[in-house]
Design an enzyme around this catalytic site. Structure first.
Site, PDB file in Angstrom:
ATOM      1  N   VAL A 319      10.309 -34.622  -4.243  1.00 31.96           N
ATOM      2  CA  VAL A 319      11.450 -34.383  -3.585  1.00 31.96           C
ATOM      3  C   VAL A 319      12.397 -33.214  -2.692  1.00 31.96           C
ATOM      4  O   VAL A 319      11.874 -31.917  -2.611  1.00 31.96           O
ATOM      5  CB  VAL A 319      12.386 -35.098  -4.043  1.00 31.96           C
ATOM      6  CG1 VAL A 319      14.176 -35.513  -3.444  1.00 31.96           C
ATOM      7  CG2 VAL A 319      12.652 -35.964  -4.908  1.00 31.96           C
ATOM      8  N   ASN A 517      -9.989 -21.518   2.751  1.00 34.83           N
ATOM      9  CA  ASN A 517     -11.048 -21.501   3.064  1.00 34.83           C
ATOM     10  C   ASN A 517     -11.371 -21.173   4.495  1.00 34.83           C
ATOM     11  O   ASN A 517     -11.199 -19.715   4.558  1.00 34.83           O
ATOM     12  CB  ASN A 517     -11.627 -23.124   2.448  1.00 34.83           C
ATOM     13  CG  ASN A 517     -11.542 -23.749   1.103  1.00 34.83           C
ATOM     14  OD1 ASN A 517     -11.361 -23.143   0.843  1.00 34.83           O
ATOM     15  ND2 ASN A 517     -10.927 -25.422   1.331  1.00 34.83           N
ATOM     16  N   GLY A 568       9.504 -24.535  -2.844  1.00 35.38           N
ATOM     17  CA  GLY A 568      10.993 -24.725  -3.233  1.00 35.38           C
ATOM     18  C   GLY A 568      11.443 -22.694  -3.161  1.00 35.38           C
ATOM     19  O   GLY A 568       9.970 -22.311  -2.725  1.00 35.38           O
TER      20      GLY A 568
END
Length: 623
Positions: A319, A517, A568
């Site tokens: 979320v 990568n 976050g």
């Protein structure tokens, strides 16, 4: 008098020297202009003037080393040294984010295998940087990003071709004259020596050391007959779902390519004495300086969701919060921090949740038990379990209401559905709840109802698998004018996205690009240019195994990304990137070069009518 005499001798000797070396005749005039200066000032001015005639800095050395990422796993660091005015000087370094993380609940044997693969990949990358790439890129100007990436691309092509011939034992076909000839020649001689000693019986073992095996893909579904009435079986042709595309194998050691390209971009910015975001913008716009720049909106992960038990919903993985465009990045992040504090308080004290039943706009009762806080995830956000999507939305609404904010006006939500993790290939349906299955078409109907009931959700990430192209078209036509439909894992790797100036993905609003990568800076520039011209938006995202390097933020600003998905607001490797975003915002605002962003949706159902303006989100109330 003594000082004047020294200045006079210096002026004459310099003029004679530069005439002999065919430097412009205005040199003597410039020295005469410097004559009145104090002796301590003269040498600095003279040095600055003469430095204009020095050779441009060139790469003299690459250094690769094994370091740790944000969760303590090994990854690659690349350092760039340049020859600047005949002196070797360290210019910059970059730390790559690894392409995958080891699952938390994986079996011990799987963890051991993944750790070995990761260590082998990092070890190989370090060796390539210190040997082949160090030799290949020596004397290249770091500002020539296009040439550097072209050389890396050719080396990568030769490397893949070598692996194919090496694995199948075609040693005589190996191109020993390629740009990576040292590596190739050494490997060929090494393998021939092994074959002489042991009879050449270990081809498969050696191949496994060079490149990991492809991950097994789920079995292709087959159509099943449906039973008719009264015990009769009537064969009915059922349209099977498209099988999952095979996983693209990751070249062992490919971190060396992406890390070197990014390090060269940072070195080019340092040599030009401009920030990396401005250097990236110059590269994208053919060295034309942009007058204004738009900051990407942060897409901040607040909750990382997991199943409480085997019988809980799996539809939501993350979320995320998106602040309104009218707020600065600083104001938006401060508001998200306030919401995070309130959500943490509610999760730590589930009994303080005001009631377990709410009502949707259609009058449907929503029942939910308070979730519980389970800690901090590697994404830098709160981890919690949940029973239903409505439960999570009730939690978010309650937290916002408690601090005087309203979802849909003062803050918006984005949901990462991670649909590729839900598919049950035996039943050919998505399992959104244990024992509850939905076909791809039913998933589209479910999302349409979700957005109608909760219009403050303005972005869905991976609502379907990338193979469900028909359903992607359906959901875009149904919801494209109301929210963003974004492909993250539903998009292929960057190296496979571009085909003949087109984006090789299903219909969608935008794509999450990750710098991992063998990604090169030039690839990212080219892809964002294509996305800009094909109604797609660009989102630059961090992988799970993030590093402390802040370059991703500069690339997002310089390349004009619409969103920045960093995880976050906890853990140093992620917070440092948000701090970098705030620093860039402050710098652009001080220079008067900051342009306000816009959130515009595309009505895919009516995109053939160019006169219709895209919908714009309503302006929020200011604090």
């Amino acid at each position: 008098m003594e000082a004047a005499g020294r200045l006079g001798r210096l002026r004459r000797e310099a003029a004679e020297y530069y005439r002999g070396h065919r430097v412009p005749e205005r040199m003597e005039e410039a020295l005469n202009a410097l004559f009145p200066l104090r002796p301590e000032d003269l040498y600095g001015e003279l040095a600055n003037y003469l430095s204009k005639f020095s050779r441009a800095p060139v790469i003299c050395k690459l250094v690769g080393r094994k370091v740790l990422d944000g969760v303590g796993q090994p990854t690659l660091e690349v350092e760039i040294y340049c020859t600047v005015k005949n002196y070797e000087k360290r210019i910059c370094s970059t730390v790559m984010a690894f392409h995958s993380q080891i699952p938390e609940n994986a079996l011990p044997e799987i963890i051991e295998a993944l750790e070995k693969e990761r260590n082998d990949s990092v070890h190989t990358a370090v060796k390539w940087v210190n040997e082949s790439l160090n030799t290949m890129l020596r004397d290249l100007e770091p500002t020539d990003q296009c040439q550097a990436d072209k050389m890396l691309g050719l080396w990568q092509t030769d490397l893949i071709a070598f692996h194919v011939d090496y694995i199948w034992g075609n040693l005589d076909k190996v191109n020993k004259d390629s740009v990576g000839n040292e590596y190739f020649a050494n490997k060929v001689e090494e393998k021939k020596g092994i074959e002489k000693q042991e009879g050449g019986g270990k081809e498969e073992e050696e191949a496994a050391k060079v490149i990991p095996a492809r991950a097994p893909c789920p079995p292709a579904p087959t159509s099943k007959p449906k039973k008719g009435g009264k015990g009769r079986k009537v064969a009915v042709e059922v349209k099977p779902i498209p099988p999952a595309e095979p996983a693209v194998p990751v070249l062992c050691g490919s971190l060396a390519i992406g890390g070197t390209s990014l390090a060269i971009a940072k070195a080019g910015a340092a040599v030009r004495r401009v920030p990396l975001y401005l250097h990236a913008a110059l590269l994208k716009h053919n060295q034309e300086m942009p007058k204004e720049m738009t900051l990407p909106l942060p897409m901040v992960t607040l909750l990382n969701c997991e199943k409480n038990s085997s019988a809980k919903l799996k539809l939501v993985k993350e979320v995320m919060l998106i602040p309104p465009v009218e707020l600065s990045s600083k104001q938006g992040i401060e508001r998200i921090l306030d919401i995070q504090k309130e959500v943490t308080r509610l999760l730590e004290s589930p009994g303080k949740m005001p009631g377990t039943q709410t009502e949707s706009k259609k009058g449907k009762a929503l029942k939910a038990l308070p979730p519980a806080l389970k800690g901090m995830s590697c994404l830098g956000c709160l981890t919690t379990g949940y029973d239903s999507l409505e439960q999570l939305l009730l939690l978010m609404q309650t937290a916002c209401n408690n601090i005087g904010l309203e979802l849909g006006t003062d803050m918006y939500l984005a949901i990462n559905c991670a649909a590729h993790e839900l598919m049950n290939y035996d039943k050919e349906k998505y399992e959104i709840l244990t024992g509850t299955f939905k076909s791809p078409d039913e998933m589209v109907a479910m999302y349409v109802e979700m957005i109608c009931n909760f219009p403050f959700i303005i972005a869905l990430i991976d609502p379907l698998r990338k193979e469900d192209r028909e359903q992607w078209s359906s959901i875009c036509c149904a919801l494209g004018s109301k929210c963003y439909l974004i492909a993250e894992d539903a998009a292929t790797q960057i190296s496979k996205l571009k085909t003949d100036q087109n984006i090789n993905i299903a219909m969608c609003s935008g794509v999450v690009l990750k710098y991992i990568n063998q990604t090169k800076v030039s690839d990212l520039i080219e892809l964002t240019g294509i996305l800009d011209g094909q109604r797609h938006i660009t989102i630059l995202g961090s992988p799970d195994g993030e590093s402390s390097d802040e370059s991703l933020v500069d690339l997002a600003v310089g390349l004009g990304a619409r969103f920045l998905k960093l995880g976050g607001l906890s853990r140093g490797e992620r917070v440092s990137k948000y701090n970098r975003l705030l620093a860039i915002e402050e710098e652009l605002a001080a220079n008067g070069a900051l342009r306000e962003a816009k959130l515009e949706f595309v009505d895919f159902a009516e995109e053939s009518q160019p006169e219709q303006l895209p919908e714009v989100l309503p302006a929020p109330e200011q604090d």
